[in-house]
Design a protein around this motif. Sequence first.
Motif, mmCIF file in Angstrom:
data_model
loop_
_atom_site.group_PDB
_atom_site.id
_atom_site.type_symbol
_atom_site.label_atom_id
_atom_site.label_comp_id
_atom_site.label_asym_id
_atom_site.label_seq_id
_atom_site.Cartn_x
_atom_site.Cartn_y
_atom_site.Cartn_z
ATOM 1 N N LYS A 146 0.826 -1.207 0.000
ATOM 2 C CA LYS A 146 0.000 0.000 0.000
ATOM 3 C C LYS A 146 0.862 1.260 0.000
ATOM 4 N N GLU A 147 1.926 1.263 0.811
ATOM 5 C CA GLU A 147 2.805 2.430 0.895
ATOM 6 C C GLU A 147 3.668 2.573 -0.354
ATOM 7 N N LEU A 148 4.095 1.456 -0.900
ATOM 8 C CA LEU A 148 4.875 1.495 -2.142
ATOM 9 C C LEU A 148 4.030 2.062 -3.281
ATOM 10 N N ALA A 149 2.771 1.643 -3.334
ATOM 11 C CA ALA A 149 1.877 2.077 -4.408
ATOM 12 C C ALA A 149 1.627 3.580 -4.378
ATOM 13 N N LYS A 150 1.706 4.191 -3.195
ATOM 14 C CA LYS A 150 1.485 5.632 -3.066
ATOM 15 C C LYS A 150 2.612 6.440 -3.697
ATOM 16 N N ARG A 151 3.805 5.852 -3.764
ATOM 17 C CA ARG A 151 4.983 6.622 -4.173
ATOM 18 C C ARG A 151 5.572 6.210 -5.519
ATOM 19 N N ALA A 152 5.473 4.924 -5.853
ATOM 20 C CA ALA A 152 6.100 4.422 -7.075
ATOM 21 C C ALA A 152 5.132 4.477 -8.254
ATOM 22 N N GLY A 153 5.708 4.490 -9.448
ATOM 23 C CA GLY A 153 4.875 4.468 -10.635
ATOM 24 C C GLY A 153 4.236 3.119 -10.867
ATOM 25 N N LYS A 154 4.979 2.045 -10.529
ATOM 26 C CA LYS A 154 4.492 0.682 -10.747
ATOM 27 C C LYS A 154 5.052 -0.222 -9.656
ATOM 28 N N VAL A 155 4.213 -1.137 -9.169
ATOM 29 C CA VAL A 155 4.646 -2.110 -8.175
ATOM 30 C C VAL A 155 4.265 -3.509 -8.652
ATOM 31 N N TYR A 156 5.234 -4.398 -8.704
ATOM 32 C CA TYR A 156 4.974 -5.818 -8.942
ATOM 33 C C TYR A 156 5.143 -6.540 -7.607
ATOM 34 N N ALA A 157 4.158 -7.340 -7.226
ATOM 35 C CA ALA A 157 4.226 -8.076 -5.966
ATOM 36 C C ALA A 157 4.058 -9.564 -6.251
ATOM 37 N N ILE A 158 5.091 -10.342 -5.917
ATOM 38 C CA ILE A 158 5.063 -11.780 -6.165
ATOM 39 C C ILE A 158 4.686 -12.500 -4.881
ATOM 40 N N GLU A 159 3.623 -13.287 -4.946
ATOM 41 C CA GLU A 159 3.115 -14.005 -3.773
ATOM 42 C C GLU A 159 2.815 -15.464 -4.136
ATOM 43 N N ARG A 160 3.318 -16.361 -3.313
ATOM 44 C CA ARG A 160 3.138 -17.794 -3.586
ATOM 45 C C ARG A 160 1.819 -18.344 -3.031
ATOM 46 N N ASP A 161 1.298 -17.719 -1.960
ATOM 47 C CA ASP A 161 0.124 -18.230 -1.258
ATOM 48 C C ASP A 161 -1.158 -17.779 -1.961
ATOM 49 N N LYS A 162 -1.894 -18.742 -2.521
ATOM 50 C CA LYS A 162 -3.120 -18.423 -3.253
ATOM 51 C C LYS A 162 -4.138 -17.710 -2.363
ATOM 52 N N ARG A 163 -4.190 -18.067 -1.072
ATOM 53 C CA ARG A 163 -5.131 -17.419 -0.149
ATOM 54 C C ARG A 163 -4.834 -15.924 -0.056
ATOM 55 N N ILE A 164 -3.560 -15.588 0.050
ATOM 56 C CA ILE A 164 -3.160 -14.185 0.165
ATOM 57 C C ILE A 164 -3.505 -13.414 -1.104
ATOM 58 N N ILE A 165 -3.232 -14.019 -2.252
ATOM 59 C CA ILE A 165 -3.556 -13.383 -3.538
ATOM 60 C C ILE A 165 -5.051 -13.062 -3.603
ATOM 61 N N GLU A 166 -5.884 -14.009 -3.203
ATOM 62 C CA GLU A 166 -7.332 -13.812 -3.257
ATOM 63 C C GLU A 166 -7.772 -12.677 -2.329
ATOM 64 N N ILE A 167 -7.192 -12.606 -1.133
ATOM 65 C CA ILE A 167 -7.535 -11.542 -0.188
ATOM 66 C C ILE A 167 -7.125 -10.177 -0.742
ATOM 67 N N LEU A 168 -5.906 -10.087 -1.268
ATOM 68 C CA LEU A 168 -5.416 -8.814 -1.798
ATOM 69 C C LEU A 168 -6.281 -8.336 -2.957
ATOM 70 N N ARG A 169 -6.669 -9.245 -3.841
ATOM 71 C CA ARG A 169 -7.487 -8.862 -4.993
ATOM 72 C C ARG A 169 -8.896 -8.441 -4.575
#
Length: 276
Positions: free
Chosen positions: A58-81
């Motif tokens: 969230k903090e990176l997204a406020k300042r950077a032009g683009k953020v790529y976040a790599i996550e292995r846990d499918k549960r976490i991906i679903e929550i974030l989306r």
Amino acid sequence: MRDELFSLIYRYSLRPNRDLGQNFLIVPDIIERNVERAELSEKDTVLEIGPGLGVLTKELAKRAGKVYAIERDKRIIEILRKEYSWPNVELIEGDAVKVEWPEFNKMVSNLPYQISSPVTFKLLKHDFEKAVLIYQLEFAERMVAKPGDRNYSRLSLMVQAKANVELVERIGKGAFWPRPKVDSAVVVIEPKPEDERIELDENLVKALFQHRRSTVASALKKSAHMLGIDKKRLKTIRETLNSLPFADRRVFQLGPQEVLSIQEALSREGLLPRKA
């Protein structure tokens, strides 16, 4: 931030997966300091490994032009989306050690401890400007150790051959949930200028540091098989190994330039492939 994190945890009955090294950073000041250390602007593309529940993302997204976040846990991906809608954040589901990384110029992450080494070595093979990473304290201390130090290792040598590294902050166990068993540390990594980087043969470095307290000559004799040298050939090159640069120096006392000298001597003798 802390309340937001625990709200998500309770809402989704989320139990951190210890096998994936999930320890969520819950101290806002540490996150803020790391974002500041990265010196982000809209021109930057940031790579984050292991976004967890998105407090750093969230903090990176406020300042950077683009953020790529790599996550292995499918549960976490679903929550974030489901919970967040960041127009400049792209989530990548997969193992950060195995998946191809997108182009980026900065990395900011609270790394899962068990992939610290492969992620660091993978990072050093990419072009980037700066990385601000949280590691297990012991690992961080090895990264910044100098030749002759108790913690000096293959990791120290390989990282420092290509980059300047600094341990900038120690972090106690209480800064994470669930609490890890060890303390952590923030390390800033900046690549050296291209003409100062030293390309070392990984097999040679492994062979040397397999016996880090032995002399160079002794370590290479003991680990000759790691360089593809069989016992029969070893008998014929013992004098060559004894006459190498720094042959009588203990391995843990060698800096990158000294290992390069050994590497070049071995290459001249046909015992290592020559670097292009």
